[in-house]
Design an enzyme around this catalytic site. Structure first.
Site, PDB file in Angstrom:
ATOM      1  N   GLY A 193      46.137  24.562 -78.968  1.00 29.45           N
ATOM      2  CA  GLY A 193      45.114  25.363 -78.300  1.00 29.45           C
ATOM      3  C   GLY A 193      45.511  25.739 -76.883  1.00 29.45           C
ATOM      4  O   GLY A 193      45.253  26.862 -76.430  1.00 29.45           O
ATOM      5  N   GLU A 210      38.454  26.422 -81.309  1.00 32.23           N
ATOM      6  CA  GLU A 210      37.745  25.413 -82.099  1.00 32.23           C
ATOM      7  C   GLU A 210      38.720  24.263 -82.323  1.00 32.23           C
ATOM      8  O   GLU A 210      39.569  24.319 -83.211  1.00 32.23           O
ATOM      9  CB  GLU A 210      37.277  26.011 -83.437  1.00 32.23           C
ATOM     10  CG  GLU A 210      36.263  27.121 -83.290  1.00 32.23           C
ATOM     11  CD  GLU A 210      34.939  26.644 -82.715  1.00 32.23           C
ATOM     12  OE1 GLU A 210      34.656  25.421 -82.801  1.00 32.23           O
ATOM     13  OE2 GLU A 210      34.184  27.473 -82.187  1.00 32.23           O
ATOM     14  N   CYS A 244      37.619  18.017 -88.694  1.00 35.81           N
ATOM     15  CA  CYS A 244      37.578  17.974 -87.224  1.00 35.81           C
ATOM     16  C   CYS A 244      36.321  17.298 -86.699  1.00 35.81           C
ATOM     17  O   CYS A 244      36.318  16.758 -85.594  1.00 35.81           O
ATOM     18  CB  CYS A 244      37.708  19.383 -86.650  1.00 35.81           C
ATOM     19  SG  CYS A 244      36.375  20.500 -87.129  1.00 35.81           S
TER      20      CYS A 244
END
Length: 513
Positions: A193, A210, A244
């Site tokens: 990310g 996310e 997650c």
């Protein structure tokens, strides 16, 4: 010119034709996506089975069912979401047209994840299509069978230029990230990310990240521990722990640790039998690299339940680790596998402190019958979401924004939140070339008198809807009085007249509400 550059260029050219602007076109594409899921259900299930060892029913429950719901909601609500949104005015703009107009951003890059290769890749696509964008879809190369099916079959249903699928590994993703997009939507690890955000910064491209993290699960000793452990077991070990928002670790008092272990063990046997390895609804670790990573996390911890594995099948059984500390290896990174560490704390105060000493998680879970304790955890911690007395199910509520905070991500999606996330909410004010006398207060020279008037007109906000209701009430009151007089009904007192008028006004307001 690279393949990725050509794909993005073609998507942008197609977007600039304006074909995505009409809502009818967007609805047509959404219906085509829905048809794809319906027609290709077996192909999707077979691919997920080969990637993650997931059963056909498991794939439908955790991959396509929610996706279908998101598409149907977008089709139903699109005209409402895309409509101009009136806002409050001040006295200076009371006669003006003031609203927010959602408009497409342009070309969106969607980088999917491998753990739920269909749900987390295509749900952002629903928002992108609904908002009128073009979208380049990059499924994860780790779930290679799903990526292949997506690449081969999705273009048979959606516009090939506007919604191309690009497959490949790290080099292809890096090449995509060199291109200019109007938004990047990434689902995956915090490490990657950061790289996505760095690449986006070169073009000042906004991002939705996310991510994940270590989501804690506090069990109050006074709650129904049997029910709590059933729900935690389900939330942790579904998809072999590769979720997650799975509970990453449990916090509980030492007095209930043995009971927690016992109840989780019972639930594992109830859900997955005595031999999860042969049970069709218990999946596999995605590949051997992740298998070795997860196995290494057990080093230095005591196995209380499970611990069995088979590298040749990428199988790790449901495992509970006890007497874990904050310094244990398993607590140094997101587990993303079927290991559940238990850390003992003296109570909710120490649990909150333990949570706050670490990065902000995607979810905080708390199990308790005490509403004050739950509210305290909400007030004194920060996370993408908080869920009390259950696991994972907040993901199914389209009205709730799904996303992280801090290290667990930025931005959110699901339902209208997906539409807004992938739209530009444009401020619009349309004024007439009239009433110049009032506008003159802002022109030089600036005087104390003008400042006084400006303060009055600018700081006084007007709720136009409330004004309309008051005007409507006044109109109906006058109309009711007129009707009473015209009918020539004789009443002995003003009270009776008032009652009659009130009944008439109430009826009128009810039917116009």
């Amino acid at each position: 010119m690279s393949r990725e550059q050509l794909v993005v260029q073609r998507a942008r050219k197609s977007f600039h034709t304006g074909k995505t602007k009409p809502l009818e076109y967007r609805v047509h594409q959404l219906k085509s996506l829905l048809r794809f899921i319906s027609d290709r259900r077996r192909d999707i299930a077979d691919a997920v089975k080969r990637d993650l060892g997931k059963s056909e029913h498991g794939t439908e429950l955790f991959e396509t069912l929610g996706l279908e719901g998101e598409i149907k909601l977008a089709i139903e609500k699109l005209s409402e979401w895309a409509a101009p949104r009136p806002v409050e005015k001040n006295l200076l703009t009371i006669t003006d047209e003031v609203y927010v107009q959602p408009e497409p951003l342009g070309v969106v890059l969607i980088i999917g994840a491998w753990n739920y290769p269909w749900a987390v890749t295509l749900q952002p696509l629903v928002g992108a299509i609904a908002a009128g964008n073009a979208a380049v879809i990059k499924p994860s190369e780790v779930s290679s069978h799903s990526a292949k099916v997506m690449e081969e079959l999705l273009p048979q249903y959606l516009d090939k230029d506007l919604y191309p699928v690009v497959t490949g590994g790290v080099s292809e993703t890096q090449e995509l990230l060199k291109q200019r997009f109007d938004h990047i939507f990434y689902t995956g690890s915090s490490v990657v990310g950061k790289l996505v955000m760095e690449a986006a910064a070169r073009h000042l491209t906004p991002v939705t990240l996310e991510l994940g993290g270590k989501s804690p699960c506090y069990i109050d000793k006074n709650c129904d521990i049997t029910v709590a452990c059933r729900r935690i077991t389900w939330g942790k070990f579904v998809n072999c722990g590769q979720t997650c928002i799975a509970p990453d670790y449990v916090l509980c008092e030492p007095s209930v640790q043995s009971r927690v272990v016992e109840e989780i063990n019972k639930s594992i046997k109830e859900f997955y039998t005595d031999n999860p390895k042969t049970f069709e609804d218990y999946g596999r670790i995605i590949n051997q690299r992740h298998f070795k990573r997860v196995m290494s996390l057990m080093e230095g911890s005591t196995v209380a339940v499970g611990g069995d594995s088979d590298e040749s099948q990428c199988y790790i059984g449901p495992t509970v680790l006890k007497d874990v500390t904050g310094e244990s290896k398993v607590m140094k990174e997101e587990i993303f596998g079927p290991l559940l560490p238990i850390i003992t704390v003296s109570g909710v105060e120490e649990a909150i402190q333990f949570i706050n000493e670490r990065e902000k998680p995607l979810v905080v879970y708390v199990f308790s019958n005490d509403n004050k304790l739950i509210k305290r955890v909400i007030a004194e911690t920060s996370s993408g979401a908080l869920l009390a007395n259950d696991c994972l199910v907040h993901f199914t509520v389209s009205a709730l924004p799904f996303g992280g905070v801090g290290n667990s991500g930025m931005g959110c999606y699901h339902g209208r939140h997906s539409f807004d996330q992938l739209s530009h909410l444009r401020s619009c004010l349309i004024k007439q070339l009239k009433m110049e006398g009032i506008n003159s207060m802002r022109y030089p020279p600036h005087t104390a008198k003008k400042l006084g008037w400006a303060r009055f007109f600018l700081l006084k906000h007007v709720n136009v809807c409330r004004l309309r209701r008051m005007a409507l009430l006044a109109m109906f009151t006058g109309l009711a009085a007129f009707v009473v007089q015209v009918k020539g009904v004789k009443y002995s007192s003003p009270v009776q007249i008032g009652i009659k008028s009130f009944v008439l006004v109430s009826g009128m307001l009810y039917f116009t509400a």
